[in-house]
Design a protein around this motif. Structure first.
Motif, mmCIF file in Angstrom:
data_model
loop_
_atom_site.group_PDB
_atom_site.id
_atom_site.type_symbol
_atom_site.label_atom_id
_atom_site.label_comp_id
_atom_site.label_asym_id
_atom_site.label_seq_id
_atom_site.Cartn_x
_atom_site.Cartn_y
_atom_site.Cartn_z
ATOM 1 N N VAL A 114 0.868 -1.261 -0.018
ATOM 2 C CA VAL A 114 -0.056 0.044 -0.072
ATOM 3 C C VAL A 114 0.846 1.262 -0.016
ATOM 4 N N LEU A 115 0.793 2.038 -0.973
ATOM 5 C CA LEU A 115 1.583 3.227 -1.195
ATOM 6 C C LEU A 115 0.938 4.523 -0.012
ATOM 7 N N ILE A 116 1.698 5.170 0.716
ATOM 8 C CA ILE A 116 1.139 5.939 1.930
ATOM 9 C C ILE A 116 1.848 7.024 1.782
ATOM 10 N N VAL A 117 1.272 8.426 1.703
ATOM 11 C CA VAL A 117 1.708 9.546 2.335
ATOM 12 C C VAL A 117 1.225 10.074 3.894
ATOM 13 N N ASP A 118 2.417 10.289 4.621
ATOM 14 C CA ASP A 118 2.129 10.557 5.811
ATOM 15 C C ASP A 118 2.964 11.825 6.474
ATOM 16 N N ASP A 119 3.023 11.886 7.806
ATOM 17 C CA ASP A 119 3.840 13.179 8.116
ATOM 18 C C ASP A 119 5.282 12.680 8.051
ATOM 19 N N THR A 120 5.745 11.389 7.774
ATOM 20 C CA THR A 120 7.209 11.042 7.806
ATOM 21 C C THR A 120 7.637 11.066 6.151
ATOM 22 N N GLY A 121 6.759 11.151 5.248
ATOM 23 C CA GLY A 121 7.159 11.205 3.741
ATOM 24 C C GLY A 121 6.318 10.209 2.935
ATOM 25 N N LEU A 122 6.937 9.547 2.089
ATOM 26 C CA LEU A 122 6.341 8.555 1.213
ATOM 27 C C LEU A 122 7.044 7.282 1.227
ATOM 28 N N LYS A 123 5.884 6.162 1.683
ATOM 29 C CA LYS A 123 6.319 4.810 1.839
ATOM 30 C C LYS A 123 5.345 3.954 1.457
ATOM 31 N N ILE A 124 5.889 2.487 1.299
ATOM 32 C CA ILE A 124 5.073 1.515 0.866
ATOM 33 C C ILE A 124 4.879 0.433 2.360
ATOM 34 N N ASN A 125 3.588 0.406 2.718
ATOM 35 C CA ASN A 125 3.334 -0.472 3.808
ATOM 36 C C ASN A 125 3.109 -2.188 3.219
ATOM 37 N N ARG A 126 3.700 -3.035 3.678
ATOM 38 C CA ARG A 126 3.522 -4.286 3.006
ATOM 39 C C ARG A 126 3.215 -5.309 4.169
ATOM 40 N N THR A 127 2.690 -6.581 3.864
ATOM 41 C CA THR A 127 2.352 -7.811 4.920
ATOM 42 C C THR A 127 3.691 -8.451 5.114
ATOM 43 N N GLY A 128 4.031 -8.853 6.036
ATOM 44 C CA GLY A 128 5.180 -9.762 6.249
ATOM 45 C C GLY A 128 6.526 -9.146 6.276
ATOM 46 N N GLY A 129 6.658 -7.550 6.223
ATOM 47 C CA GLY A 129 7.975 -6.933 6.158
ATOM 48 C C GLY A 129 7.784 -5.586 6.516
ATOM 49 N N ASN A 130 8.963 -4.811 6.763
ATOM 50 C CA ASN A 130 9.124 -3.670 7.212
ATOM 51 C C ASN A 130 8.607 -2.706 6.103
ATOM 52 N N PRO A 131 8.193 -1.433 6.415
ATOM 53 C CA PRO A 131 7.886 -0.542 5.251
ATOM 54 C C PRO A 131 9.181 -0.032 4.223
ATOM 55 N N ILE A 132 8.592 0.297 3.190
ATOM 56 C CA ILE A 132 9.574 0.718 2.311
ATOM 57 C C ILE A 132 9.534 2.189 2.107
ATOM 58 N N GLN A 133 10.510 2.821 2.615
ATOM 59 C CA GLN A 133 10.644 4.315 2.697
ATOM 60 C C GLN A 133 11.011 4.737 1.364
ATOM 61 N N LEU A 134 10.326 5.492 0.512
ATOM 62 C CA LEU A 134 10.833 6.156 -0.733
ATOM 63 C C LEU A 134 11.263 7.540 -0.539
ATOM 64 N N PHE A 135 10.415 8.155 0.362
ATOM 65 C CA PHE A 135 10.950 9.568 0.818
ATOM 66 C C PHE A 135 10.845 9.937 1.859
ATOM 67 N N SER A 136 11.613 10.675 2.712
ATOM 68 C CA SER A 136 11.502 11.058 4.165
ATOM 69 C C SER A 136 11.825 12.505 4.092
#
Length: 705
Positions: free
Chosen positions: A19-41
């Motif tokens: 799932v592609l998410i924009v929040d107060d940390t930046g841009l990242k991808i949340n996924r099942t069974g693993g840590n988020p993948i941070q695209l931009f901080s």
């Protein structure tokens, strides 16, 4: 969904849980069974922004852009965009390949067509060479600088942009067709081909590069010495059962792309090929295989260059050519040595058969002629310490003169002919022929000569006091010569000239008399030297004409300098100039003022004419010259010797009589060449012929009229 590769993280999404998410940390991808993948901080930017103001936009170009508003200036700011992080896909403008504001943008292939992990190949724009290049890790596999050659069907238009901050390549579509409208992307595949995403039409075909070919942009692979020029990769269908000999091996590696494995195999001299059909990893062939086996597994095998026999043929041809050249050079060297030897023989034969050298035939049977030694270069070279600068006594038109010490301890002066000097060779022969027959106490003594190869040398007695000019024209040395010594030197020169003109067998005119050619022995006795310009004349000759003027201006008689006519009276003129120089201690070309500029001859004439001839005398002689009548006699005799007409000049026998007080002097007439400027010039390029004094020898340069 299909697997997705994220270039910025080199991580793979293999399911649909992302799932592609924009929040107060930046841009990242949340996924099942693993840590988020941070695209931009947000922590990576210095811009002051409101995290709630961030927006994620997907442009029509396919560019996914994260942007926000800068609180300080209210402008929209791009925080992150997918076009800055390309993977294996190249989209039309505004997507770029190259360098933009310090960021490098290049395409990276997948590991295979179905596995989106980063492969080993990259496609990038080289801003230095203006080239598109395909790289296998750091090795260039393919490159081109011609954008039109990328697309022969003219579907795409490639453009290169260069500015101080950016150097990049982009493209646009030229024609519109259904396939392009549906899928205008270019895809960089795992085999190194750049293809149109919809039709699989190749734009770049680097998969055809086989390691040896340099056609269509391919680069030849460099490798170990076991890889010869012409070795290349080729596909072979090999049955595994017939693949190996008894010592063959088969090993697998499941973590590398086929391109990595081909590169590893190329650099391994034991590797014969790799399996090309594996989805992941590859098999290395390390044993002999049966090239005739068919219907087996397809392998990329290294095909060795079978034209090695041609290489050996070229090697043998090169060796044969080299040997031929060596033989030819040896023959040329031998012929040159023979030619030099024959030239030496001819030179000596000329000396022996010359009408002027009839008495030198002793050269045929012995090592001496007229008490002359025939030296070899093996004797001369060590005697002069290899013609070292420390042994150099002087230089001139003939060549150079060196001091030498022979093996028996005898000190000599060695006159060495300059190599390639044709005129010097004439002087050499002339001096050797003449001086070999001259024996007089007031002539320099020739000890021997050397004719060997390019070397032509004359060996003289060594006179330590050098030449007369080094005393007369030196402020301190001339004080060592009182009048008696100077008068004795004048008499000695006159006796030597009388011998040349009257009593020698050859009757010689010297033609280059001057103080630098009068050498002094240890007791300051004079010896005439340098007979390179001398000429033999017959006793009944009134004068001889020559088309070459030789000698030194200031000492030349007017009829010789102007018309080329010389006789023994030419030497008398030179003797008169020298006598005035010895008396005065001044050079003939010195500047004097009377009522007009005058040289030494003109100045002496004006003083004599006004009854003040003794004013010409060297002031250093005032305390050592009680015999002023001798000084006056020498000045008057000197003026008689430099008369304009040869008929008015005395013979050398008369000069001796005058010096001995046995003959009365007539009154002199105005001499020639009395002005302070030179009025004699020849048609040649040189003007005054400079003579260099040396210990035992001087040399003169010839000058053409």
């Amino acid at each position: 969904m299909e697997p997705l590769a994220l270039a910025s993280t080199n991580k793979i999404m293999v399911d649909d849980s992302g799932v592609l998410i924009v929040d107060d940390t930046g841009l990242k991808i949340n996924r099942t069974g693993g840590n988020p993948i941070q695209l931009f901080s947000l922590q990576s930017t210095s811009i002051t922004i409101n995290s709630s103001d961030m927006m994620l936009l997907l442009h029509n170009s396919g560019n996914l852009v994260l942007q926000c508003t800068d609180i300080e200036n209210g402008e929209n700011v791009v925080l992150w965009q997918s076009f800055d992080h390309p993977t294996d896909t190249f989209l039309p403008e505004p997507m770029k390949l190259g360098v933009s504001h310090g960021r490098r943008m290049s395409l990276t292939s997948w590991l295979t067509d179905s596995i989106p992990a980063s492969g080993s190949l990259t496609l990038e724009w080289d801003p230095v060479g203006n080239l598109l290049v395909v790289l296998l890790r750091e090795r260039v596999l393919w490159s081109t600088g011609d954008m039109l050659s990328l697309d022969p069907n003219q579907i795409y238009n490639f453009t290169y942009v260069s500015s101080p901050d950016e150097q990049y390549l982009y493209y646009t579509t030229v024609i519109s067709q259904l396939a392009l409208e549906e899928n205008p992307r270019l895809l960089f595949r795992h085999n190194g081909n750049l293809v149109h995403g919809g039709s699989r039409l190749n734009i770049i075909s680097s998969n055809t590069c086989d390691g040896n070919s340099t056609e269509k942009g391919c680069k030849r692979w460099e490798g170990p010495k076991c890889r010869n020029k012409g070795d290349k990769y080729g596909l072979r269908s090999i049955t595994p059962a017939n693949l190996f000999s008894t010592n063959g091996t088969l090993r697998g590696n499941f973590s590398l792309s086929i391109n990595d494995c081909k590169d590893i195999c190329w650099n391994d001299c034991h590797c014969l090929g790799v399996n090309a059909d594996r989805e992941l990893g590859c098999e290395f062939l390390t044993g002999p295989y049966d090239e005739g086996a068919l219907d087996g597994v397809s392998y990329h095998v290294i095909i060795r260059n079978r034209s090695m026999s041609k290489t050996w043929i070229w090697i043998l041809i090169s060796i044969a050519m080299a040997l031929t050249i060596i033989v030819l050079l040896s023959i040329l060297f031998y012929l040159r040595r023979r030619s030099r030897a024959r030239m030496e023989e001819k030179f000596l034969l000329d000396l022996m058969t010359s009408e002027d050298a009839s008495d030198t035939r002793e050269l045929q049977t012995g090592s001496k002629c007229h008490n002359l030694n025939i030296y070899t270069a093996e004797v001369i070279v060590p005697a002069t310490n290899g013609f070292s600068v420390e042994n150099l006594l002087g230089k001139g038109g003939f060549g150079s003169v060196f001091k030498g010490t022979l093996r028996d301890g005898l000190e000599v002066a060695i006159k060495r002919l300059s190599r390639g000097s044709t005129q010097g060779l004439v002087e050499f022969k002339n001096e050797l022929i003449l001086i070999a027959k001259l024996q007089h106490t007031n002539l320099v003594r020739l000890l021997g000569f050397c004719v060997q190869g390019d070397e032509k040398m004359l060996v003289y007695e060594y006179l330590p006091n050098k030449s007369l000019d080094s005393f007369i024209f030196d402020e301190s040395k001339r004080k060592l010569m009182d009048w008696d010594k100077r008068f004795s030197i004048i008499e000695g020169i006159a006796q030597g000239l009388l011998y040349l003109h009257k009593f020698s067998r050859l009757r010689i005119i010297h033609r280059d008399l001057k103080l630098s050619n009068i050498l002094l022995d240890q007791n300051l006795n004079p010896k005439i030297s340098d007979f390179g310009m001398a000429r033999i004349y017959k006793t009944n000759e009134a004068g001889t004409n020559t088309n070459r003027i030789v000698g030194t201006y200031g000492y030349m008689s007017p009829e010789y300098a102007m018309d080329g006519v010389f006789s023994e009276k030419s030497d008398v003129y030179s003797f008169g100039v020298m006598m005035l120089e010895v008396v005065s201690g001044r050079k003939n070309n010195s500047h004097f003022e009377f009522d007009r500029p005058l040289n030494l001859v003109g100045y002496a004439w004006e003083l004599w004419k006004h009854g003040a001839a003794l004013e010409l005398m060297d002031p250093s002689l005032s305390d050592s010259c009680p015999k002023q009548y001798q000084v006056l006699r020498c000045i008057t005799l000197g003026l008689l010797c430099v008369e304009d007409s040869p008929l008015d000049r005395p013979m050398m026998s008369d000069v001796i009589s005058v010096l001995n007080g046995e003959m009365q002097l007539p009154l002199p007439k105005q001499p020639a060449f009395t002005t302070g400027r030179r009025i004699v010039e020849t048609d040649g390029g040189d003007r005054e012929m400079e003579n260099n004094s040396v210990n035992g020898l001087t040399m003169s340069t010839m000058d053409a009229r």
